[in-house]
Design an enzyme around this catalytic site. Structure first.
Site, PDB file in Angstrom:
ATOM      1  N   PHE A  43      22.946   9.467  38.501  1.00  0.00           N
ATOM      2  CA  PHE A  43      23.290   8.700  37.398  1.00  0.00           C
ATOM      3  C   PHE A  43      23.331   7.513  37.894  1.00  0.00           C
ATOM      4  O   PHE A  43      23.779   7.343  39.233  1.00  0.00           O
ATOM      5  CB  PHE A  43      24.114   9.407  36.675  1.00  0.00           C
ATOM      6  CG  PHE A  43      25.714   9.570  37.163  1.00  0.00           C
ATOM      7  CD1 PHE A  43      26.225   9.095  38.364  1.00  0.00           C
ATOM      8  CD2 PHE A  43      26.502  10.172  36.227  1.00  0.00           C
ATOM      9  CE1 PHE A  43      27.399   9.699  38.826  1.00  0.00           C
ATOM     10  CE2 PHE A  43      27.925  10.457  36.822  1.00  0.00           C
ATOM     11  CZ  PHE A  43      28.313  10.165  38.011  1.00  0.00           C
ATOM     12  N   GLU A  44      23.782   6.459  37.050  1.00  0.00           N
ATOM     13  CA  GLU A  44      24.382   5.038  37.623  1.00  0.00           C
ATOM     14  C   GLU A  44      23.276   4.380  38.319  1.00  0.00           C
ATOM     15  O   GLU A  44      23.446   3.685  39.156  1.00  0.00           O
ATOM     16  CB  GLU A  44      25.532   5.035  38.412  1.00  0.00           C
ATOM     17  CG  GLU A  44      26.779   5.496  37.597  1.00  0.00           C
ATOM     18  CD  GLU A  44      28.246   4.644  38.106  1.00  0.00           C
ATOM     19  OE1 GLU A  44      27.919   3.350  38.122  1.00  0.00           O
ATOM     20  OE2 GLU A  44      29.110   5.121  38.388  1.00  0.00           O
ATOM     21  N   GLY A  45      22.008   4.909  38.034  1.00  0.00           N
ATOM     22  CA  GLY A  45      20.863   4.156  38.654  1.00  0.00           C
ATOM     23  C   GLY A  45      20.470   5.220  39.958  1.00  0.00           C
ATOM     24  O   GLY A  45      21.249   5.467  40.679  1.00  0.00           O
TER      25      GLY A  45
END
Lengths: 633, 254
Positions: free
Chosen positions: A437-439
């Site tokens: 997540f978060e990229g």
């Protein structure tokens, strides 16, 4: 996260033809370009890492990272005061095992977190929050990381959920929403991802159409993997809106909206049954003709993509301190065990392979801490530089470092580590999401490499233009630099020596960094020249470029931190010097190997074969070798 | 009645820390070790703040004696709800010999100066384990005392205290002004929430020197040596009762 296709093709067209005079000749022609979308950040300067792509460290760039950022005495005292009750709460009132088993954070725990003030850490004081700087937020992140589910719930609420209102909202929006969000009365969520749009965020299908009376937008669509999606009261939702461009052409552009569950028409799906961070609520959210008032648009209509990227970029760096906080706890837990358990009549701590694991964990924690607080310190500067590149670097290193180290920590405990009686398996499961997540780390590596190379490309073409104009001095300087480098001399960027910002006990490591930086500059230039704008499709090349710059930023962070520790005489600073030197030596050689792989026709480079294997496997969508026991006769 | 309560707090090594003796056996290692408020002092502060919230008293003044660092502890008490603090400055070298007698003299002087209605202290500090300061303070002031309190109720000009004693619980009624020392089950101290810590920044901490209070700090006690408790010896299993008796006789125990 979008693959930001950042190379401005025009600069490459010019650059390539002008680079023809360069010693390395290449007869490739420029192809007709596709439409590329460049990243539009604010007109803020990028910070330190971008100049590493040019292979240089000058006084201006090193001034960004040396000396290591400090906070004032008063701020530090206040921070230590904050840390005490939060640590106490997490040690005494958080039952992580139960949260994981029940896949739920109990209401009392959430209430305790809200009372402590942890739901409004970065909300300014005038709206009822704590108004913490990035550095202080990172410090508290070390403690909240002790429970993965709580850390993610808090981060989803404030690092991304309400961040949009914070950084791009109007006064009215801030006054209306922030106070209840800061106290935790309302919980926020960030709604961008859809079933068909994960990394490719720009392709979202959720639409917001203007109502007939022109006073509302009607929101329709569905979002997936939304943290806090099951109970969030205020959501930052991204949807496509029809925008009329200056040329009169109608286009679909992304817009950010503040959507209240109270508007009606919002349904949340069942919570996902996840591998890790099981206490964090993740679910689908569907929007059916949800009326959103016009004044709830964040920023400009059609400017949502920029808002989304700014939000995501601003929260990333704290993964460094969360990872470090978790690592420090794991080191304590495993060291206890390794120092008491005996096998073959020796304590585990006396065996080399076990010792290596502790060194790995200590080095990783050290690097993660150093990078996180260096980046936070840079972000806290008054001129608010754009540290998105550095933050992405911190995220990639910390997520992978944490994953590897947790696995090693579990290994130290052997069979015991594998059972649910101990926390290691939970930390391992909670850690896995960090790389996703978060990229995703793959996207972020592309972002890191391409952002830097875009910058380098621009500067290089700028220099070429100057030379064309007849700037002889510049031409001679560049020639001189090339000749010096090609004769194998070492580059001195002034990190060491009498006026250098690095302490003498770190001299060797600093020289290694300087050498890496210089070589990196040549590698970047040669790669740009070799591929031009098709570099965007060469992921394996970009991966190595990203890995090298990640390592170099890490080296910078540890050198800066260790220098400061020695200079001010922090306790155990010789241990820091040891960690810094060991780390720099290790990654110096790794970098050299990767840069060797990036040379043209490098024998160390297996990429062509790797691609072939992948093609053949994916064509048949299976493993294609005949079974080893098969016969042909 | 002034409606003012004086609470004493002490900064001690955190209860979770593993204590180590200094190599020269002159004391324990305190450098770089985590310190926090004595747990019984936290309970004392909580009780005073509760009284204020119930509007039974008007002001909570928190006091600590020691070098510069004790201000952190006073700040924590302010963050828990105390109104103002008093830092009695004691230099580091004098702090080592500061014992219950000196502290109780200081507390007595301050109680008179602040016209306190109640003085609430923790029953003992987890480093010294003296369990003397509360009692000595009451004696110096010639006030009533309710020690080892597990329940405190203010009733007009009197205080009803339920005390934890060896045989169980004892309930007494004493006149104010009084000294109360808090025992474990008196209450559960609240967390100093981060917003309260920020608000506490604005609360005042006054600086006072012992000499201003007319207190002399010289101690008649001298610490000769500090040692770790002896290592616990391994036990021995025996098969029969006779074996047990035999071994005990061998060890000279019977």
């Amino acid at each position: 996260m979008n693959i930001n296709r950042v190379i401005n093709y025009k600069s490459f067209e010019i650059g390539k033809s002008l680079l023809a005079f360069n010693l390395r000749r290449n007869g490739r022609r420029v192809f007709t370009p596709h439409q590329y979308r460049s990243i539009k950040t604010h007109a803020r300067s990028l910070a330190y890492a971008k100049d590493l792509f040019l292979g240089q460290l000058n006084k201006v760039t090193t001034a960004e990272v040396f000396p290591y950022p400090e906070i004032g005495n008063e701020e530090l005292e206040e921070l230590n005061q904050f840390v005490a009750p939060v640590e106490k709460f997490f040690n005494e009132d958080v039952d992580s095992k139960k949260i994981d088993e029940d896949a739920k954070i109990p209401a009392e725990t959430l209430d305790g977190l809200k009372e402590l003030g942890l739901f409004g850490m970065q909300v300014p004081e005038e709206y009822g929050g704590l108004g913490l700087s990035n550095t202080m937020y990172a410090r508290l992140g070390e403690i909240t990381a002790l429970d993965g589910s709580i850390a993610v719930t808090l981060a989803a609420h404030q690092a991304i959920g309400l961040k949009g209102i914070l950084i791009a909202g109007t006064e009215a929006q801030k006054e209306k929403y922030l106070p209840k969000l800061a106290s935790g009365e309302h919980v926020a969520a960030f709604c961008l991802t859809e079933p068909g749009s994960g990394s490719d965020a720009a392709s979202i299908q959720t639409r917001a159409t203007l109502s007939d009376d022109g006073k509302h937008y009607l929101l329709n669509g569905s979002k997936m993997w939304i943290s806090n999606g099951g109970f969030a009261d205020i959501m930052t939702v991204f949807a496509k809106t029809e925008v009329v461009g200056p040329d009169g052409v109608k286009k679909d552009k992304m817009t950010a909206f503040i959507v209240e569950r109270a508007f009606g028409g919002i349904t949340s799906g069942l919570p996902e049954d996840k591998l890790g961070i099981r206490g964090s609520n993740t679910c689908e959210v569907a929007y059916d003709n949800v009326p959103v008032p016009l004044e709830n648009v964040i920023g400009e209509v059609g400017g949502g993509f920029k808002v989304a990227m700014n939000i995501l970029n601003s929260g990333r760096f704290s993964m460094g301190s969360s990872g470090a906080g978790m690592m420090k706890k794991l080191i304590e837990m495993t060291a206890e065990y390794a120092s008491t358990r005996k096998q073959f009549n020796k304590r585990l701590s006396e065996f080399g392979m076990i010792q290596e694991k502790f060194a790995l964990m200590a080095m990783n924690a050290f690097v993660m801490e150093s990078m996180a607080y260096l980046t936070a310190g840079m972000m806290d500067r008054p001129e608010v530089p754009d540290c998105s590149l550095e933050a992405a670097i911190v995220k990639v290193f910390s997520s992978e470092g944490s994953w590897i180290c947790v696995s090693e920590a579990l290994q130290i405990l052997g069979g015991l580590g594998f059972t649910k009686n101990y926390a290691y398996e939970r930390y391992l499961r909670d850690c896995r999401i960090l790389l996703i997540f978060e990229g995703t780390n793959e996207i972020l590596r592309m972002y890191i490499a391409l952002t830097g190379m875009q910058y380098a490309g621009k500067i290089l073409t700028g220099k070429i233009k100057e030379m064309k104009k007849g700037n002889v001095v510049l031409a001679l300087a560049m020639m001189g630099q090339k000749l010096r480098g090609s004769f194998g001399g070492t580059m001195d960027f002034g990190l060491t020596g009498k006026d250098g910002p690095v302490h003498p006990s770190l001299e060797d490591s600093a020289k290694k960094l300087e050498q890496n930086v210089y070589n990196f500059g040549s590698v970047v230039e040669s790669v740009l020249y070799r591929y031009g704008k098709t570099i965007v499709d060469e992921q394996l090349v970009l991966k190595r470029v990203a890995d090298v710059i990640i390592n170099m930023y890490a080296m910078t962070a540890v050198l800066s931190r260790a220098s400061r520790s020695i200079c001010i005489g922090l306790r155990n600073h010789d241990h820091e010097v040891l960690l810094a030197n060991t780390f720099c030596t290790e990654v110096y050689f790794k970098n050299n190997y990767m840069m060797a792989q990036l040379q043209k026709h490098a024998p160390e480079n297996n990429d062509a074969n790797i691609k072939k294997i992948a093609e053949q496997v994916l064509e048949k969508r299976a493993y294609i070798c005949s079974h080893p026991l098969d016969r042909t006769f | 009645m002034s409606g003012r309560v004086l609470v004493g707090v002490k900064r001690v090594i955190d209860y979770a820390v593993k204590i180590r003796v200094k190599p020269d056996h002159s004391g324990v290692v305190t450098e770089g070790v985590k310190h926090s408020m004595n747990p019984f002092c936290e309970i004392a502060v909580e009780e005073a703040v509760k009284m204020k919230e119930k509007k039974l008293i008007k002001e909570v003044v928190v006091v600590s004696c020691g070098p510069q660092q004790v201000q952190e502890t006073i700040r924590t008490a302010l963050a828990m709800g105390a109104d103002r603090g008093i830092h009695v400055e004691v230099l580091a070298k004098d702090y080592e010999s500061l014992g219950p007698l000196q502290v109780s003299k200081i507390m007595a002087a301050l109680a008179k100066k602040e016209e306190a209605q109640l003085v609430i202290l923790g029953k003992q500090a987890i480093d010294g384990d003296c369990n003397q300061t509360g009692q000595m303070t009451a004696a110096l002031l010639d006030w009533s005392q309710g020690t080892f309190a597990s329940e405190v109720t203010l009733e007009g000009g009197q205080v009803k205290v339920v005390r934890e004693i060896d045989g169980g619980l004892e309930t007494i009624k004493i006149n104010t002004p009084a000294v109360i020392t808090a025992d474990l089950r008196l209450n559960t101290p609240r967390y100093a929430t981060l917003p309260n810590i920020m608000k506490a920044k604005k609360k005042k901490i006054a600086n006072v020197k012992p000499v201003d209070l007319g207190v002399e700090l010289t101690s008649k006690l001298e610490v000769l040596r500090v040692d770790e408790p002896p290592q616990r010896q391994a036990g021995v299993k025996v098969e029969t009762v006779d074996d047990l008796v035999g071994k005990l006789k061998e060890a000279g125990r019977i």
